[in-house]
Design a protein around this motif. Structure first.
Motif, PDB file in Angstrom:
ATOM      1  N   GLU A  18       0.831  -1.202   0.000  1.00  0.00           N
ATOM      2  CA  GLU A  18       0.000   0.000   0.000  1.00  0.00           C
ATOM      3  C   GLU A  18       0.872   1.260   0.000  1.00  0.00           C
ATOM      4  O   GLU A  18       0.608   2.206  -0.748  1.00  0.00           O
ATOM      5  N   ARG A  19       1.917   1.257   0.823  1.00  0.00           N
ATOM      6  CA  ARG A  19       2.828   2.405   0.857  1.00  0.00           C
ATOM      7  C   ARG A  19       3.509   2.589  -0.497  1.00  0.00           C
ATOM      8  O   ARG A  19       3.659   3.726  -0.979  1.00  0.00           O
ATOM      9  N   LEU A  21       2.394   1.649  -3.504  1.00  0.00           N
ATOM     10  CA  LEU A  21       1.408   2.134  -4.468  1.00  0.00           C
ATOM     11  C   LEU A  21       1.085   3.613  -4.247  1.00  0.00           C
ATOM     12  O   LEU A  21       0.941   4.377  -5.202  1.00  0.00           O
ATOM     13  N   GLN A  22       0.967   3.997  -2.988  1.00  0.00           N
ATOM     14  CA  GLN A  22       0.704   5.407  -2.675  1.00  0.00           C
ATOM     15  C   GLN A  22       1.818   6.298  -3.205  1.00  0.00           C
ATOM     16  O   GLN A  22       1.578   7.407  -3.703  1.00  0.00           O
ATOM     17  N   SER A  23       3.051   5.822  -3.102  1.00  0.00           N
ATOM     18  CA  SER A  23       4.182   6.623  -3.575  1.00  0.00           C
ATOM     19  C   SER A  23       4.175   6.770  -5.092  1.00  0.00           C
ATOM     20  O   SER A  23       4.766   7.706  -5.633  1.00  0.00           O
ATOM     21  N   CYS A  24       3.519   5.834  -5.783  1.00  0.00           N
ATOM     22  CA  CYS A  24       3.377   5.926  -7.242  1.00  0.00           C
ATOM     23  C   CYS A  24       2.192   6.819  -7.606  1.00  0.00           C
ATOM     24  O   CYS A  24       2.308   7.734  -8.437  1.00  0.00           O
ATOM     25  N   ILE A  25       1.062   6.556  -6.985  1.00  0.00           N
ATOM     26  CA  ILE A  25      -0.167   7.286  -7.289  1.00  0.00           C
ATOM     27  C   ILE A  25      -0.007   8.779  -7.060  1.00  0.00           C
ATOM     28  O   ILE A  25      -0.510   9.607  -7.821  1.00  0.00           O
ATOM     29  N   ASN A  26       0.724   9.147  -6.027  1.00  0.00           N
ATOM     30  CA  ASN A  26       0.845  10.549  -5.632  1.00  0.00           C
ATOM     31  C   ASN A  26       2.066  11.251  -6.218  1.00  0.00           C
ATOM     32  O   ASN A  26       2.481  12.304  -5.719  1.00  0.00           O
ATOM     33  N   TYR A  52      -6.839  -0.783  -5.249  1.00  0.00           N
ATOM     34  CA  TYR A  52      -6.283   0.476  -5.749  1.00  0.00           C
ATOM     35  C   TYR A  52      -6.564   0.642  -7.245  1.00  0.00           C
ATOM     36  O   TYR A  52      -6.813   1.754  -7.724  1.00  0.00           O
ATOM     37  N   ASP A  56      -7.940   3.849  -9.530  1.00  0.00           N
ATOM     38  CA  ASP A  56      -6.961   4.555 -10.368  1.00  0.00           C
ATOM     39  C   ASP A  56      -6.697   3.747 -11.626  1.00  0.00           C
ATOM     40  O   ASP A  56      -6.093   2.666 -11.573  1.00  0.00           O
ATOM     41  N   TYR A  94       9.700   2.344  -1.412  1.00  0.00           N
ATOM     42  CA  TYR A  94       8.807   3.354  -1.968  1.00  0.00           C
ATOM     43  C   TYR A  94       9.612   4.497  -2.572  1.00  0.00           C
ATOM     44  O   TYR A  94      10.798   4.667  -2.276  1.00  0.00           O
ATOM     45  N   LEU A  97       8.063  11.411  -3.848  1.00  0.00           N
ATOM     46  CA  LEU A  97       6.914  11.810  -4.662  1.00  0.00           C
ATOM     47  C   LEU A  97       7.291  12.605  -5.908  1.00  0.00           C
ATOM     48  O   LEU A  97       6.492  12.711  -6.843  1.00  0.00           O
TER      49      LEU A  97
END
Length: 292
Positions: A18-19, A21-26, A52, A56, A94, A97
């Motif tokens: 999750e961490r 993916l968040q670093s990619c999405i954001n 996710y 997205d 990760y 950003l």
């Protein structure tokens, strides 16, 4: 068509994906695709990725029919990508950003760009960044046997160039595959920036339990890689540099697996170090003669 594809080979990383993916999405640069390659783990990593992906559309999940390992999973991700550039992210790590934005702004007409990382081990962070800027300085560092990271996660690479260089390598690896791929990617249009854009997390659980069977597999992989690079059209100084690191690892695993004595292990290591010193001195002498 997205400009950058981030490839995540995924196997049993439920607590961390999750961490990642968040670093990619954001990412501050939005024109990307995120390719998660399911390597047939037995936890809920892919279930999390699916959730996710529902939110997205940039997230695409590729399903391996069986466990293939990181090397093959990365390549499958590349072949299923739609971008001009590719990056790799291990899902227990990760990205910063601004990683994609900085990489795209700097790579320009080059085939490969290498950046730095923040290494986190036992809750202590160290910053590892390249101390060189281009291929010319890369060769100088090679001649002095300075260590240059060969971790593929610290790169952005042109997709077509990557496929051209890697397509002939067809083998399952469990050790040192990053080195072989990195050596295959060395070219005069490679550059380096000091920005630490990758967060590399060292976990105790990520260290494989060592035993004689593992050592045997490591030795097979290392001997294969040594054989491969000896067949490549590499400059002599580059071949010497990477052969040194490979052979030092081979001797270590030969000793650990009780295939050679401690005395022979020390002798073999000493020989390699003497040769390394000779190559360094020889390089300095040639440079001095050339300058004169």
């Amino acid at each position: 068509m997205p400009k950058i594809s981030i490839i995540l080979p995924t196997y049993n990383v439920e607590p961390y994906i999750e961490r990642a993916l968040q670093s990619c999405i954001n990412q501050t640069f939005k024109d990307i695709e995120i390719i998660v390659v399911d390597d047939c783990g037995n936890d809920k990593s892919i279930d999390i990725a699916k959730e996710y992906a529902k939110k997205d559309e940039r997230i695409k999940i590729i399903y391996n029919e069986k466990n293939l390992g990181t090397f093959a999973s990365r390549n499958i991700g590349v072949l299923n990508s739609n971008s001009s550039y590719i990056m790799f992210l291990d899902p227990d790590d990760y990205l910063e950003l601004n990683a994609c934005e900085v990489c795209l702004a700097n790579i320009k007409g080059n085939n490969l760009l290498q950046f730095g990382c923040k290494k986190n081990e036992n809750n202590e962070t160290s910053f590892l960044h390249p101390k060189i800027k281009d291929y010319e300085e890369f060769e100088k560092s090679i001649n002095r046997f300075y260590y240059i990271s060969w971790n593929l996660c610290f790169l952005i690479v042109k997709k077509d160039f990557f496929i051209e260089r890697i397509q002939k390598i067809n083998r399952r690896f469990v050790y040192a595959e990053d080195m072989l791929v990195y050596i295959s990617l060395i070219n005069e249009k490679m550059i380096f920036i000091k920005d630490c854009l990758y967060n590399y997390i060292i976990r105790k659980s990520s260290i494989c339990k060592e035993n004689d069977q593992k050592y045997g597999i490591y030795l097979e992989n290392l001997n294969f890689i040594l054989e491969m690079i000896e067949k490549m059209n590499l400059k002599k100084n580059i071949l010497r540099y990477y052969s040194y690191f490979i052979k030092m690892n081979i001797y270590q695993f030969l000793y650990k697996s009780h295939k050679i004595s401690y005395l022979k292990y020390k002798i073999l290591k000493k020989k390699e170090k003497i040769k390394r010193k000779y190559y360094i001195l020889s390089s300095k002498f040639k440079k001095r003669v050339y300058n004169e």
